[in-house]
Design an enzyme around this catalytic site. Structure first.
Site, PDB file in Angstrom:
ATOM      1  CG  HIS A  97      90.468  69.260  11.551  1.00  0.00           C
ATOM      2  ND1 HIS A  97      90.857  68.645  12.528  1.00  0.00           N
ATOM      3  CD2 HIS A  97      91.018  70.509  11.767  1.00  0.00           C
ATOM      4  CE1 HIS A  97      91.385  69.749  13.454  1.00  0.00           C
ATOM      5  NE2 HIS A  97      91.567  70.644  12.764  1.00  0.00           N
ATOM      6  CG  ASP A 146      90.653  65.004  12.913  1.00  0.00           C
ATOM      7  OD1 ASP A 146      91.162  65.217  11.676  1.00  0.00           O
ATOM      8  OD2 ASP A 146      90.329  66.257  13.400  1.00  0.00           O
ATOM      9  CB  SER A 241      93.726  71.339  15.932  1.00  0.00           C
ATOM     10  OG  SER A 241      93.439  72.211  14.435  1.00  0.00           O
TER      11      SER A 241
END
Ligand SMILES: *[C@@H]1O[C@H](CO)[C@@H](O)[C@H](O)[C@H]1NC(C)=O
Length: 300
Positions: A97, A146, A241
């Site tokens: 992402h 992801d 992240s």
């Protein structure tokens, strides 16, 4: 803190400093978070409860300088994006992402960094991205798989401040103690990065419990790892992240920090990492052979 005092002796570092000083003003000043800009699909599709990580690291602390020499800082254009882990001298692992909607050929990966305001030039190397390899099963709606591998346009010179980290072979059991680190933003508007690497200790949660109706209510896929900050109320921040979930006595990557809820303090919506253990074969294959996507590869 010491930033102003350091500017004098750091004059030779001006090009790097200028690059880094361009970071804080995120593009699109009307946008309050990089997250809403980056993950419209995921947020909307999941009914708004699944989003980019929260704008403020809670309960973390500054990492000892260069104690995590595999940590890398991934940026796109003028905006910061994500953390990453150095798996190979040419490859870093981050979250898929992190790429969404970004011109990856403008991405840069900085390794050997602790404090992007005042680090010594010889500690840090900066690379452009040659190829990006997202996991073929990446589903941005459900945030499944992801994972993203970045091939650098050069080879990292390993040093005291720049080291590789191995992949974990076993899924961390519920209750396992792991940790994560990042330069996630530190202000409520999500505009200012932590200049120094922050870290926090976490505990892996039982997946079935995390998936039950009190918690993520069926939204946890088979290759996800739920975890909770060991200090009550602590949580990773937006910008953290893509960083590795590091487990084991000999530190190894077991996952990549993927998403959390809008309300980071909600104990029933713990942060979630994408498992790298479940995808170890895929990662190893890419490190050996690349993925044949991205830009044509004929520069050597
Ligand atoms: C979580 O629950 C959903 C809905 O019941 C299910 O489809 C999914 O497979 C579960 N995830 C795991 C890891 O068991």
């Amino acid at each position: 803190m010491g930033a102003r005092g350091c500017l004098g002796p750091l004059l030779p570092l001006l090009p790097l400093l200028l690059l880094l000083l361009l970071l804080p003003p995120f593009p699109g000043s009307g946008v309050t978070s990089v997250g809403s800009e980056s993950l419209p699909g995921a947020v909307a599709a999941a009914g708004g409860d699944r989003t980019w990580l929260q704008p403020s690291i809670i309960g973390g602390h500054e990492a000892k300088r260069h104690s995590r020499p595999y940590m890398a800082f991934l940026q796109f254009g003028a905006g910061h994006a994500c953390g990453a882990a150095l798996l190979h001298r040419r490859w870093a692992l981050t979250a898929a992402h992190c790429l969404s909607g970004r011109p990856w050929h403008k991405g840069r990966l900085l390794v050997g960094l602790h404090n992007w305001r005042d680090d010594e030039e010889e500690d840090t190397q900066s690379f452009t991205i040659r190829t990006v390899c997202p996991h073929p099963g990446y589903d941005r709606r459900m945030m499944e798989n992801d994972l993203l591998l970045l091939q650098l346009d050069g080879k990292v010179t390993l040093s005291r401040t720049r080291q590789l980290i191995p992949l974990a072979s076993r899924e961390p059991a519920p209750g396992a103690r792991c940790s994560l680190a990042g330069w996630g933003v530190v202000d409520p508007q999500g505009r200012r990065l932590s200049p120094t690497l922050q870290e926090m200790d976490v505990t892996v949660m039982d997946t079935r419990m995390c998936n039950n109706s009190r918690f993520w209510h069926g939204k946890i896929g088979p290759a996800m790892i739920c975890f909770q900050g060991q200090r009550r109320g602590s949580a990773p921040a937006k910008g953290d992240s893509g960083g590795p979930l590091v487990c084991g006595k000999r530190p190894a990557v077991a996952g990549v920090v993927s998403f959390s809820s809008k309300n980071a303090a909600d104990p029933f919506k713990p942060p979630v990492a994408a498992s790298t253990v479940k995808h170890k074969k895929w990662i190893q294959k890419i490190l050996r052979r690349g993925c044949g996507s991205g830009q044509p590869d004929h520069t050597g």
